[in-house]
Design a protein around this motif. Structure first.
Motif, PDB file in Angstrom:
ATOM      1  N   ALA A 288      -1.494   8.485  -0.366  1.00  9.45           N
ATOM      2  CA  ALA A 288      -2.758   8.751   0.328  1.00  9.45           C
ATOM      3  C   ALA A 288      -3.059   7.636   1.331  1.00  9.45           C
ATOM      4  O   ALA A 288      -3.552   7.898   2.440  1.00  9.45           O
ATOM      5  N   ARG A 289      -2.762   6.408   0.971  1.00  4.22           N
ATOM      6  CA  ARG A 289      -2.946   5.293   1.902  1.00  4.22           C
ATOM      7  C   ARG A 289      -1.914   5.360   3.030  1.00  4.22           C
ATOM      8  O   ARG A 289      -2.206   4.987   4.168  1.00  4.22           O
ATOM      9  N   MET A 290      -0.731   5.846   2.721  1.00  9.52           N
ATOM     10  CA  MET A 290       0.285   6.018   3.752  1.00  9.52           C
ATOM     11  C   MET A 290      -0.167   7.054   4.777  1.00  9.52           C
ATOM     12  O   MET A 290       0.118   6.918   5.976  1.00  9.52           O
ATOM     13  N   ALA A 291      -0.878   8.068   4.332  1.00  9.54           N
ATOM     14  CA  ALA A 291      -1.398   9.080   5.256  1.00  9.54           C
ATOM     15  C   ALA A 291      -2.409   8.462   6.212  1.00  9.54           C
ATOM     16  O   ALA A 291      -2.405   8.751   7.417  1.00  9.54           O
TER      17      ALA A 291
ATOM     18  N   PHE B 148       0.820  -1.217   0.000  1.00 12.41           N
ATOM     19  CA  PHE B 148       0.000   0.000   0.000  1.00 12.41           C
ATOM     20  C   PHE B 148       0.849   1.259   0.000  1.00 12.41           C
ATOM     21  O   PHE B 148       0.371   2.357  -0.320  1.00 12.41           O
ATOM     22  N   PHE B 149       2.133   1.134   0.340  1.00 15.77           N
ATOM     23  CA  PHE B 149       3.011   2.301   0.434  1.00 15.77           C
ATOM     24  C   PHE B 149       3.272   2.950  -0.925  1.00 15.77           C
ATOM     25  O   PHE B 149       3.810   4.059  -0.989  1.00 15.77           O
ATOM     26  N   THR B 150       2.918   2.299  -2.022  1.00 13.22           N
ATOM     27  CA  THR B 150       3.078   2.940  -3.330  1.00 13.22           C
ATOM     28  C   THR B 150       2.031   4.025  -3.554  1.00 13.22           C
ATOM     29  O   THR B 150       2.102   4.743  -4.547  1.00 13.22           O
TER      30      THR B 150
ATOM     31  N   TYR C 170       3.893  15.949   8.883  1.00 11.71           N
ATOM     32  CA  TYR C 170       4.216  14.898   7.921  1.00 11.71           C
ATOM     33  C   TYR C 170       3.022  14.566   7.032  1.00 11.71           C
ATOM     34  O   TYR C 170       3.190  14.296   5.832  1.00 11.71           O
ATOM     35  N   LEU C 171       1.842  14.613   7.593  1.00 16.68           N
ATOM     36  CA  LEU C 171       0.646  14.370   6.780  1.00 16.68           C
ATOM     37  C   LEU C 171       0.511  15.430   5.689  1.00 16.68           C
ATOM     38  O   LEU C 171       0.087  15.128   4.561  1.00 16.68           O
ATOM     39  N   ALA C 172       0.879  16.657   6.008  1.00 13.61           N
ATOM     40  CA  ALA C 172       0.857  17.719   5.004  1.00 13.61           C
ATOM     41  C   ALA C 172       1.866  17.426   3.886  1.00 13.61           C
ATOM     42  O   ALA C 172       1.596  17.676   2.703  1.00 13.61           O
ATOM     43  N   GLU C 173       3.031  16.898   4.269  1.00 15.73           N
ATOM     44  CA  GLU C 173       4.034  16.523   3.271  1.00 15.73           C
ATOM     45  C   GLU C 173       3.534  15.383   2.391  1.00 15.73           C
ATOM     46  O   GLU C 173       3.778  15.376   1.172  1.00 15.73           O
TER      47      GLU C 173
ATOM     48  N   GLY D  17      -3.446   6.313  11.732  1.00 14.60           N
ATOM     49  CA  GLY D  17      -3.755   5.171  12.581  1.00 14.60           C
ATOM     50  C   GLY D  17      -2.652   4.888  13.593  1.00 14.60           C
ATOM     51  O   GLY D  17      -2.924   4.551  14.751  1.00 14.60           O
ATOM     52  N   ILE D  18      -1.401   5.046  13.168  1.00 13.51           N
ATOM     53  CA  ILE D  18      -0.270   4.828  14.081  1.00 13.51           C
ATOM     54  C   ILE D  18      -0.271   5.859  15.197  1.00 13.51           C
ATOM     55  O   ILE D  18      -0.041   5.532  16.372  1.00 13.51           O
ATOM     56  N   VAL D  19      -0.549   7.102  14.849  1.00 15.10           N
ATOM     57  CA  VAL D  19      -0.604   8.171  15.861  1.00 15.10           C
ATOM     58  C   VAL D  19      -1.682   7.878  16.893  1.00 15.10           C
ATOM     59  O   VAL D  19      -1.451   7.969  18.115  1.00 15.10           O
ATOM     60  N   ASP D  20      -2.860   7.507  16.428  1.00 18.41           N
ATOM     61  CA  ASP D  20      -3.961   7.191  17.351  1.00 18.41           C
ATOM     62  C   ASP D  20      -3.594   6.018  18.258  1.00 18.41           C
ATOM     63  O   ASP D  20      -3.898   6.031  19.458  1.00 18.41           O
TER      64      ASP D  20
END
Length: 224
Positions: free
Chosen positions: A57-60, A52-54, A89-92, A65-68
């Motif tokens: 948007a899915r990485m965001a 999914f890392f390709t 980082y989400l903005a990036e 989810g990791i932050v939560d």
């Protein structure tokens, strides 16, 4: 004596019937266990694409989810600092998604086809409007091998679709891709980052560099 013999015979039949029932029950139990084993084996990650890392948007979504998870489960975490860093980082990631889409706009719809070394760019294709028309190794791992039949089918696809490039993985051998290119002729082999990042200066030292470099290379190979 005859009555006693009949009783013994009846007891033997009854014993045989009980033994037969027990065997039947054991066979049913064995069949159920076998069925469960087949069911478990059949769902052992089959059909799951972990790449999914390709798709940034899915990485965001994964990052959120990791932050939560960290906030909910890690004692003493600095929630304010974590949220601030995550937002940055989400903005990036959002900016990277926009940049990749803009880079790929130069490719006309009829040339948005990919042949890759293995099944890794499915989410990329879905996100940016491509079609993966073939993979040299038809699985999500480079540990498998390509068959002669698969390569012959890919040659036909390349010729029919007019595919100008085949995309290989920087982190693994491109021998099969080169073989395919030589078989068809006039087809470039373009290396993309997929399974790992690269060293400093490679264009893939960070995740954000990696996805932009991949987009640049795809656009250069497929843009008319």
């Amino acid at each position: 004596d005859e009555e006693h013999s009949d009783e013994e015979h009846s007891d033997e039949e009854h014993s045989d019937e009980e033994h037969s029932d027990e065997e039947h029950s054991d066979e049913e139990h064995s069949d159920e266990e076998h069925s469960d084993e087949e069911h478990d084996h059949g769902h052992d990650h089959e059909g799951v694409d972990p790449h999914f890392f390709t798709d940034p948007a899915r990485m965001a979504v994964a990052a959120e989810g990791i932050v939560d998870f960290l906030i909910d489960t890690v004692d003493g975490v600095d929630e304010a600092a974590l949220q601030e860093n995550a937002a940055s980082y989400l903005a990036e990631l959002e900016a990277a998604d926009v940049s990749v889409a803009a880079t790929l706009e130069t490719i006309s719809p009829d040339r948005r086809v990919l042949i890759t070394n293995h099944e890794v760019f499915g989410y990329f294709a879905e996100r940016y409007g491509f079609e993966v028309v073939g993979t040299i190794i038809p699985s999500g791992t480079t540990a498998d091998a390509a068959s002669a039949e698969t390569l012959a089918e890919l040659v036909e696809i390349i010729e029919d679709e007019g595919v100008p490039a085949v995309f290989a993985d920087i982190s693994s051998s491109d021998q099969l891709a080169q073989t395919l290119s030589q078989e068809v002729g006039d087809v470039a082999v373009v290396e993309l980052f997929s399974e790992s990042l690269g060293p400093d200066g490679s264009g893939g030292a960070t995740y954000l560099e990696m996805i932009q470099t991949n987009a640049d290379r795809v656009a250069a190979a497929l843009a008319a």
